[in-house]
Design an enzyme around this catalytic site. Structure first.
Site, PDB file in Angstrom:
ATOM      1  N   SER A 153       0.816  -1.421  -0.071  1.00 24.09           N
ATOM      2  CA  SER A 153      -0.107  -0.128  -0.009  1.00 24.09           C
ATOM      3  C   SER A 153       0.807   1.286  -0.107  1.00 24.09           C
ATOM      4  O   SER A 153       2.110   1.096  -0.319  1.00 24.09           O
ATOM      5  CB  SER A 153      -1.049  -0.070   1.114  1.00 24.09           C
ATOM      6  OG  SER A 153      -1.846   0.844   1.101  1.00 24.09           O
ATOM      7  N   ASN A 154       0.303   2.170   0.483  1.00 24.40           N
ATOM      8  CA  ASN A 154       1.205   3.537   0.542  1.00 24.40           C
ATOM      9  C   ASN A 154       0.570   4.445   1.534  1.00 24.40           C
ATOM     10  O   ASN A 154      -0.122   4.082   2.445  1.00 24.40           O
ATOM     11  CB  ASN A 154       1.038   4.467  -0.986  1.00 24.40           C
ATOM     12  CG  ASN A 154      -0.335   4.598  -1.293  1.00 24.40           C
ATOM     13  OD1 ASN A 154      -1.011   5.495  -0.361  1.00 24.40           O
ATOM     14  ND2 ASN A 154      -0.949   4.255  -2.036  1.00 24.40           N
ATOM     15  N   ARG A 155       1.064   5.788   1.600  1.00 24.03           N
ATOM     16  CA  ARG A 155       0.856   6.750   2.780  1.00 24.03           C
ATOM     17  C   ARG A 155      -0.329   7.169   2.858  1.00 24.03           C
ATOM     18  O   ARG A 155      -0.249   8.241   3.689  1.00 24.03           O
ATOM     19  CB  ARG A 155       2.296   7.347   3.065  1.00 24.03           C
ATOM     20  CG  ARG A 155       3.527   6.695   3.498  1.00 24.03           C
ATOM     21  CD  ARG A 155       4.625   7.417   3.484  1.00 24.03           C
ATOM     22  NE  ARG A 155       4.537   8.795   4.268  1.00 24.03           N
ATOM     23  CZ  ARG A 155       5.104   9.726   3.606  1.00 24.03           C
ATOM     24  NH1 ARG A 155       5.964   9.782   2.639  1.00 24.03           N
ATOM     25  NH2 ARG A 155       4.886  11.031   4.214  1.00 24.03           N
TER      26      ARG A 155
END
Ligand code: PMT
Length: 226
Positions: free
Chosen positions: A21-23
């Protein structure tokens, strides 16, 4: 008007317990949904998993992966006047998701990744969307060059670019600072502000955009099957 807004990250599973995933926190996308609702519009919020609560007045469509988001957008775009793509969609997913938890037996582990569908890039070309199309660009370098490329390639009416290399704005911050790029080559820099205030400004700019000539056609035709 009827808005569709995509928000937050997607999660791409590796095995039953892990994912890529990402931030993205969802703050920018949810602020846009709140601002559109406050301005009197109806909002369908296509959202990945996130810790914050969506505005209760929004019609929430929950998804997890990029492919689920693609299907949800395809299903909900017909009849929409304004589509805003703020989600931080994972560009790649794991080619073969393990059915059981991967055990840490080896020193190295290779994961083969394959490209996810470009949802914003499909809006005009695959889904036949004829309404106002707003994209985001999250950049760490050459912001203007990449933003202009995305504006043209994805046939947007407005491209909102933010510099996600700056720690005080962008991912998972309460504030953001963006530059708006328009198809006629003009641009506008908006000063740093809370995501909620910025969202009010963005909604005001978006509803003032010239309407697409093809809008009615897009509504009648609806998206072809993905
Ligand atoms: O969620 P926050 O913590 O508040 O952070 C806000 C934000 C930084 C996530 C937000 O402001 C932002 O920049 N969103 C876009 C993130 C992104 O994925 O940008 P991109 O430059 O990689 O993608 C360009 C555009 O294509 C975006 O509109 C994106 O939603 C869309 N896209 C990208 C890939 C893909 N497979 N499908 C898409 O629709």
């Amino acid at each position: 008007m009827r808005f569709l807004i995509t928000a937050v990250p997607t999660r791409e599973p590796i095995d039953p317990v892990r994912y890529l995933s990402n931030r993205s926190s969802g703050k920018m996308g949810y602020a846009l949904a709140e601002a559109a609702l406050a301005d009197g519009h109806a909002v369908t919020l296509v959202s990945g998993p996130v810790a914050i609560s969506p505005p209760p007045e929004a019609s929430l469509v929950s998804v997890e992966t990029a492919r689920e988001m693609y299907d949800a957008v395809a299903a909900h775009l017909p009849g929409v006047d304004v589509a805003i793509f703020c989600a931080a969609v994972a560009d790649y997913r794991v080619a073969s998701v393990a059915g059981e938890k991967i055990k840490k037996a080896e020193e190295e582990l290779d994961l083969r990744l394959v490209k996810n569908p470009d949802i914003l890039g499909s809006a005009r070309t695959v889904f036949g969307f004829g309404g106002l199309l707003v994209g985001f660009a999250a950049e760490t370098h050459d912001l203007a060059r990449h933003a202009l490329d995305k504006l043209r390639r994805k046939q947007c009416d407005l491209l909102v670019a933010n510099d996600v290399s700056r720690r005080e704005i962008g991912f998972d911050r309460d504030d953001n600072e963006v530059t708006l790029f328009f198809p006629d080559g003009t641009r506008e820099e908006l000063p740093r502000a809370s995501k909620r205030s910025l969202a009010d400004l963005l909604i005001a700019r978006i509803v003032a955009l010239p309407k697409q000539e093809t809008q009615e056609m897009g509504r009648q035709d609806g998206p072809p099957a993905a």
